[in-house]
Design a protein around this motif. Structure first.
Motif, PDB file in Angstrom:
ATOM      1  N   PRO A   1       0.827  -1.074   0.074  1.00  0.00           N
ATOM      2  CA  PRO A   1      -0.181   0.234   0.332  1.00  0.00           C
ATOM      3  C   PRO A   1       0.875   1.286  -0.236  1.00  0.00           C
ATOM      4  O   PRO A   1       2.085   1.062   0.406  1.00  0.00           O
ATOM      5  CB  PRO A   1      -0.776  -0.178   1.342  1.00  0.00           C
ATOM      6  CG  PRO A   1       0.222  -0.942   2.241  1.00  0.00           C
ATOM      7  CD  PRO A   1       0.860  -1.979   1.411  1.00  0.00           C
ATOM      8  N   VAL A   2       0.479   2.202  -0.449  1.00  0.00           N
ATOM      9  CA  VAL A   2       0.851   3.713  -0.425  1.00  0.00           C
ATOM     10  C   VAL A   2       0.691   4.416   0.806  1.00  0.00           C
ATOM     11  O   VAL A   2      -0.516   4.434   1.272  1.00  0.00           O
ATOM     12  CB  VAL A   2       0.466   4.626  -1.375  1.00  0.00           C
ATOM     13  CG1 VAL A   2       1.219   5.590  -1.426  1.00  0.00           C
ATOM     14  CG2 VAL A   2       0.672   3.855  -2.932  1.00  0.00           C
TER      15      VAL A   2
ATOM     16  N   VAL B   1       6.708   5.100  -2.065  1.00  0.00           N
ATOM     17  CA  VAL B   1       6.336   4.070  -2.586  1.00  0.00           C
ATOM     18  C   VAL B   1       7.102   2.915  -2.835  1.00  0.00           C
ATOM     19  O   VAL B   1       8.196   3.175  -3.568  1.00  0.00           O
ATOM     20  CB  VAL B   1       5.480   4.477  -3.914  1.00  0.00           C
ATOM     21  CG1 VAL B   1       4.687   3.369  -4.365  1.00  0.00           C
ATOM     22  CG2 VAL B   1       4.464   5.416  -3.721  1.00  0.00           C
ATOM     23  N   LYS B   2       6.739   1.678  -1.866  1.00  0.00           N
ATOM     24  CA  LYS B   2       7.551   0.629  -2.433  1.00  0.00           C
ATOM     25  C   LYS B   2       6.837  -0.192  -3.435  1.00  0.00           C
ATOM     26  O   LYS B   2       5.817  -0.398  -3.326  1.00  0.00           O
ATOM     27  CB  LYS B   2       7.486  -0.302  -0.965  1.00  0.00           C
ATOM     28  CG  LYS B   2       8.560   0.192   0.150  1.00  0.00           C
ATOM     29  CD  LYS B   2       8.623  -0.746   1.250  1.00  0.00           C
ATOM     30  CE  LYS B   2       9.817  -1.446   1.275  1.00  0.00           C
ATOM     31  NZ  LYS B   2      10.165  -2.214   2.227  1.00  0.00           N
TER      32      LYS B   2
ATOM     33  N   GLU C   1      12.198   1.699  -5.679  1.00  0.00           N
ATOM     34  CA  GLU C   1      12.262   3.175  -5.780  1.00  0.00           C
ATOM     35  C   GLU C   1      11.686   3.477  -7.358  1.00  0.00           C
ATOM     36  O   GLU C   1      11.950   2.618  -8.169  1.00  0.00           O
ATOM     37  CB  GLU C   1      13.432   3.592  -5.537  1.00  0.00           C
ATOM     38  CG  GLU C   1      14.077   3.305  -4.005  1.00  0.00           C
ATOM     39  CD  GLU C   1      15.411   3.773  -3.952  1.00  0.00           C
ATOM     40  OE1 GLU C   1      15.937   4.296  -4.764  1.00  0.00           O
ATOM     41  OE2 GLU C   1      16.086   3.645  -2.843  1.00  0.00           O
ATOM     42  N   TRP C   2      11.111   4.603  -7.520  1.00  0.00           N
ATOM     43  CA  TRP C   2      10.539   5.307  -8.651  1.00  0.00           C
ATOM     44  C   TRP C   2      11.683   5.532  -9.379  1.00  0.00           C
ATOM     45  O   TRP C   2      12.548   6.586  -8.919  1.00  0.00           O
ATOM     46  CB  TRP C   2       9.496   6.087  -8.401  1.00  0.00           C
ATOM     47  CG  TRP C   2       8.990   6.658  -9.785  1.00  0.00           C
ATOM     48  CD1 TRP C   2       9.232   8.074 -10.162  1.00  0.00           C
ATOM     49  CD2 TRP C   2       8.442   5.934 -10.862  1.00  0.00           C
ATOM     50  NE1 TRP C   2       8.702   8.100 -11.483  1.00  0.00           N
ATOM     51  CE2 TRP C   2       8.024   7.116 -11.766  1.00  0.00           C
ATOM     52  CE3 TRP C   2       7.690   4.841 -10.984  1.00  0.00           C
ATOM     53  CZ2 TRP C   2       7.289   6.716 -12.969  1.00  0.00           C
ATOM     54  CZ3 TRP C   2       6.857   4.561 -12.106  1.00  0.00           C
ATOM     55  CH2 TRP C   2       6.835   5.560 -12.977  1.00  0.00           C
ATOM     56  N   PRO C   3      12.194   5.227 -10.575  1.00  0.00           N
ATOM     57  CA  PRO C   3      13.141   5.899 -11.355  1.00  0.00           C
ATOM     58  C   PRO C   3      12.836   7.327 -11.628  1.00  0.00           C
ATOM     59  O   PRO C   3      11.663   7.777 -12.128  1.00  0.00           O
ATOM     60  CB  PRO C   3      13.346   4.902 -12.647  1.00  0.00           C
ATOM     61  CG  PRO C   3      11.943   4.286 -12.699  1.00  0.00           C
ATOM     62  CD  PRO C   3      11.207   4.142 -11.413  1.00  0.00           C
ATOM     63  N   THR C   4      13.946   8.356 -11.827  1.00  0.00           N
ATOM     64  CA  THR C   4      13.745   9.523 -11.760  1.00  0.00           C
ATOM     65  C   THR C   4      13.308   9.783 -13.344  1.00  0.00           C
ATOM     66  O   THR C   4      12.622  10.788 -13.798  1.00  0.00           O
ATOM     67  CB  THR C   4      14.944  10.427 -11.606  1.00  0.00           C
ATOM     68  OG1 THR C   4      15.998   9.862 -12.296  1.00  0.00           O
ATOM     69  CG2 THR C   4      15.306  10.361  -9.962  1.00  0.00           C
TER      70      THR C   4
END
Length: 657
Positions: free
Chosen positions: A504-505, A627-628, A640-643
């Motif tokens: 979950p976020v 966010v996982k 991790e979200w890529p930039t």
């Protein structure tokens, strides 16, 4: 993968040498003119005999290019040898010149397409495209005729000497990759007085590759061990090699079956057997993005979820992405298949008598295989080794060349040997074997790197070694071990099989929270597929390429946009919308979310830190850093979200095979 070999007659070698001297062009007899394709290079041709043993008459025209270091020709030239056998070197001229720049400040660079490849009278055989392997190889031999005896490493070595004499160079620095290292080693054995130094990348030993690929099987444990080092496979598997062994045991009973989605979003049935699984492993030598996907895909298959592994096989075979209509096939354009078959069948040290008929050859090879311990092939078996070899295909090949030369003594010249720790085609054991034959050789093992080190190293370790090696002028400067670094392609996490299995976020609850994570997971997965497909093609993907989602829908690329149509990674969560693309990077887009498991709505996402929108009637504004993205974490960065999604440092795509 380079394959060929040795066993020999001294008399034949002596005669070959005498004929070479008699027929070699006069020193300095070449006239170079500017190349039409590159102002930095000048071009010429060298005519050489088809064979130097008198077996057949005729000549071959070798295409040669030169890049001079200065206004006056240097005394020593760097000569580059491509892989295969069958790869042309001339198309890689700019890449080679850049990679070997430290050696070229005082030396000219020579490139040539070896006989039968590229523009040096390429060999062809129609049977290879119309018959099964065993039939095709025998028909190919008959189609080429007695001339097939001229396409050997021995003849290529004499071609190099003819070029050296004709161009007027005193010595050569030989740079070879893969099969090119075999040619370089054999030249150094035969003409040590003309070798200044050696640079051997992804080494084939002087005796040639082992016909059952035992070194490849024995390297699997170390390759996957490095991939999963530093706890990178935590949450995926505790033993990736044992997972493969367990899966192969199942595959012996029944192939894996499931489905993949094509570039139009249509479901297609797919299967996978032991040889296919081995093929995925070997594809990772040149495509680390594929190998990163493997541990989780195998684990998923063991958990009765075959689709990720079947999709990975399609990626490895180049079936993903779907290319636009009329686009030429990417594979085999670089390797002359007829030349590869001819050199391999003529030279590989097969465990049979060359004079024996096909049935006897197969019986002798099977006997040799059965005498080997099963541990030689773990986590696979001897049957996989046999089916993956060229034993059956080459058994009916009627040899036309003289018996190959036994390996001689390598000269103790300054030598740099490069090996990728992730290379299964030419494992590091090969490199260590050759390093032991050259007392002062320097061996550099580059971590997290596969085949063709100079072209595959995403760091700077290999290039620093080249600079250090040639820093002392003639070569032999002291190199340094690679600095510690992270794996640029860490293992990817297990694929969630349903929405309930994602994280979950923080700050957002219920189904909208899980849906948002699933949306971001889907985009990251698409990123991996694009990177994997780009590396597999060795080029930027053409406009119109499309990808099926793991569970449905599709995504289509164009120069200006990436369009998603019900693209699905996690069951029941569908993404539709268009990402603008600028300079290879996705720009911010609003996606429409639907599907039986999802909270419907919109998600606005891009390369920034915030993701906003409305899901299930609930508005949100979330920092993606919180966010996982994966339920079972794998390597660094996978949660991790890529930039900049859908981008990666893919500039170094040129590879000598």
């Amino acid at each position: 993968m380079p394959r060929h070999s040795p066993i020999t007659l001294f008399a034949a070698a002596l005669m070959a040498g005498m004929l070479t001297l008699a027929q070699a062009p006069a020193a300095g007899a070449l006239t170079f003119v500017p190349c039409a394709s590159s102002a930095a290079f000048s071009c010429t041709t060298v005519s050489v005999p088809l064979t130097r043993t008198g077996l057949t008459s005729g000549a071959i025209s070798l295409s040669l290019e030169r890049k001079q270091a200065g206004a006056v020709q240097s005394k020593t030239a760097v000569l580059a040898l491509a892989g295969g056998p069958g790869q042309a070197a001339l198309p890689l001229g700019e890449f080679i010149a850049k990679a070997l720049a430290p050696a070229l400040s005082t030396r000219d660079l020579l490139l040539f397409d070896q006989r039968g490849t590229g523009t040096s009278d390429p060999l062809s055989c129609g049977a290879l495209s119309s018959l099964s392997a065993s039939q095709a190889f025998e028909h190919c031999a008959l189609e080429i005729g007695p001339a097939r005896g001229g396409y050997t490493t021995q003849e290529s070595v004499e071609d190099i000497e003819a070029i050296r004499q004709a161009a007027g160079y005193e010595k050569l620095v030989l740079y070879g990759t893969s099969y090119g290292t075999k040619v370089a080693e054999e030249y150094a054995e035969r003409y040590p007085q003309h070798v200044e130094s050696l640079v051997l990348d992804s080494v084939v030993p002087p005796s040639g590759p082992e016909p059952f690929s035992i070194p490849t099987f024995q390297a699997i444990s170390s390759v996957l061990g490095e991939l999963c080092s530093e706890n990178a496979c935590a949450g995926i598997t505790t033993n990736p090699v044992a997972d493969i062994a367990t899966l192969t045991a199942r595959l012996r009973k029944r192939p894996l079956s499931g489905s993949v989605y094509n570039g139009s979003g249509h479901r297609e049935n797919a299967t996978l057997d032991e040889s296919d699984l081995l093929g995925i492993l070997e594809a990772g030598d040149l495509n680390p993005a594929l190998r990163a996907l493997l541990p989780a895909a195998v684990r998923s298959a063991l958990n009765n979820y075959p689709d990720p592994l079947l999709r990975l096989e399609a990626l490895a075979e180049g079936l993903i992405p779907n290319l636009p209509a009329g686009h030429p096939a990417e594979e085999s354009a670089e390797i002359d298949e007829a030349l590869y078959v001819t050199t391999t069948c003529e030279e590989m040290p097969f465990p049979w008598q060359r004079s024996a008929p096909a049935a006897t050859r197969l019986a002798e090879a099977t006997g040799a295989l059965n005498a080997l311990p099963s541990t030689d092939f773990y986590p696979f078996d001897a049957a996989t080794a046999l089916s993956n070899s060229l034993i059956s295909a080459c058994a009916g090949w009627p040899d036309a060349s003289a018996v190959s030369l036994e390996p001689g003594v390598l000269p103790n010249v300054p030598t740099l040997i490069l090996s990728g720790a992730q290379d299964l085609r030419t494992p590091t054991s090969n490199a260590r074997q050759v390093a032991a034959l050259i007392p002062d050789a320097q061996l550099l093992v580059v971590p997290y790197t596969g085949h063709s080190v100079i072209g595959s190293d995403f760091g700077d370790c290999a290039s620093l070694a080249i600079s250090a090696f040639f820093g002392g002028g003639v070569g032999g400067g002291q190199i340094q071990p690679c600095a510690p670094s992270a794996n640029p392609f860490a293992p990817t996490p297990l694929t969630p099989t349903k929405l309930a299995y994602v994280h979950p976020v923080p700050g957002l609850s219920g189904k909208p929270s899980l849906t948002l994570t699933a949306v971001l997971d889907t985009i990251v997965d698409l990123n991996r597929q694009v990177v994997g497909a780009t590396l597999q093609a060795d080029a930027q993907l053409p406009s119109g390429s499309s990808f099926g989602g793991l569970r449905g829908g599709y995504a289509k690329l164009s120069p200006t946009k990436l369009q998603l149509t019900r693209f699905t990674f996690i069951p029941g969560v569908e993404l539709s919308g268009t990402f603008p693309v600028s300079k290879g990077q996705l720009q911010t887009a609003t996606l429409h979310i639907s599907g039986s498991s999802a909270s419907g709505g919109t998600v606005r996402v891009g390369s920034g830190k915030q993701v906003t929108g409305t899901l299930g009637g609930r508005r949100f504004n979330v920092n993606v850093a919180k966010v996982k993205l994966s339920r079972a974490g794998a390597g660094p960065g996978d949660d991790e979200w890529p930039t900049t999604p859908l981008t990666f440092p893919l500039g170094k795509l040129a590879r000598l095979r």
